[in-house]
Design a protein around this motif. Structure first.
Motif, mmCIF file in Angstrom:
data_model
loop_
_atom_site.group_PDB
_atom_site.id
_atom_site.type_symbol
_atom_site.label_atom_id
_atom_site.label_comp_id
_atom_site.label_asym_id
_atom_site.label_seq_id
_atom_site.Cartn_x
_atom_site.Cartn_y
_atom_site.Cartn_z
ATOM 1 N N THR A 8 38.460 27.527 46.470
ATOM 2 C CA THR A 8 37.049 27.828 46.344
ATOM 3 C C THR A 8 36.543 29.094 47.049
ATOM 4 O O THR A 8 37.075 29.555 47.935
ATOM 5 C CB THR A 8 36.096 26.666 46.941
ATOM 6 O OG1 THR A 8 36.039 26.636 48.397
ATOM 7 C CG2 THR A 8 36.218 25.268 46.082
ATOM 8 N N GLY A 39 35.625 26.535 41.197
ATOM 9 C CA GLY A 39 36.935 26.550 41.994
ATOM 10 C C GLY A 39 38.060 26.323 41.210
ATOM 11 O O GLY A 39 37.999 26.046 39.943
ATOM 12 N N GLU A 72 38.655 33.693 49.179
ATOM 13 C CA GLU A 72 38.864 32.275 48.893
ATOM 14 C C GLU A 72 39.163 31.459 50.175
ATOM 15 O O GLU A 72 40.036 32.128 50.938
ATOM 16 C CB GLU A 72 39.718 31.840 47.563
ATOM 17 C CG GLU A 72 39.116 32.726 46.388
ATOM 18 C CD GLU A 72 40.146 32.276 45.173
ATOM 19 O OE1 GLU A 72 39.873 32.318 44.020
ATOM 20 O OE2 GLU A 72 41.573 32.817 45.646
#
Length: 80
Positions: A8, A39, A72
């Protein structure tokens, strides 16, 4: 052994795809959704049965390919 890796965007990183999904849901009349962040999910089958080795291999895969760790986060879940 099987694993699921969820990638994500970090908090504070803009998520235009999430915003587009949010807009699409609203245009469909779906109520009660405040915001959406999207995600990626990877379901991976490992050849090892050693949890420590599996976690090590998966961390390397995430750090080198599956996630851009600058923007991320990733989460690893192992299942027997």
């Amino acid at each position: 052994m099987k694993a699921r890796v969820t990638v994500t965007l970090k908090q504070g990183v803009l998520d235009p795809q999430g915003k587009a999904i949010e807009g699409g849901l609203k245009s469909l009349g779906i109520e009660g959704i405040g915001s959406v962040r999207q995600g990626k999910v990877f379901d991976i089958e490992l050849t090892t049965t050693d949890r420590t080795k599996a976690e090590s291999v998966l961390r390397e895969a995430c750090e080198r390919l599956l996630a851009n760790t600058v923007i991320e986060n990733y989460r690893i879940e192992l299942a027997e």
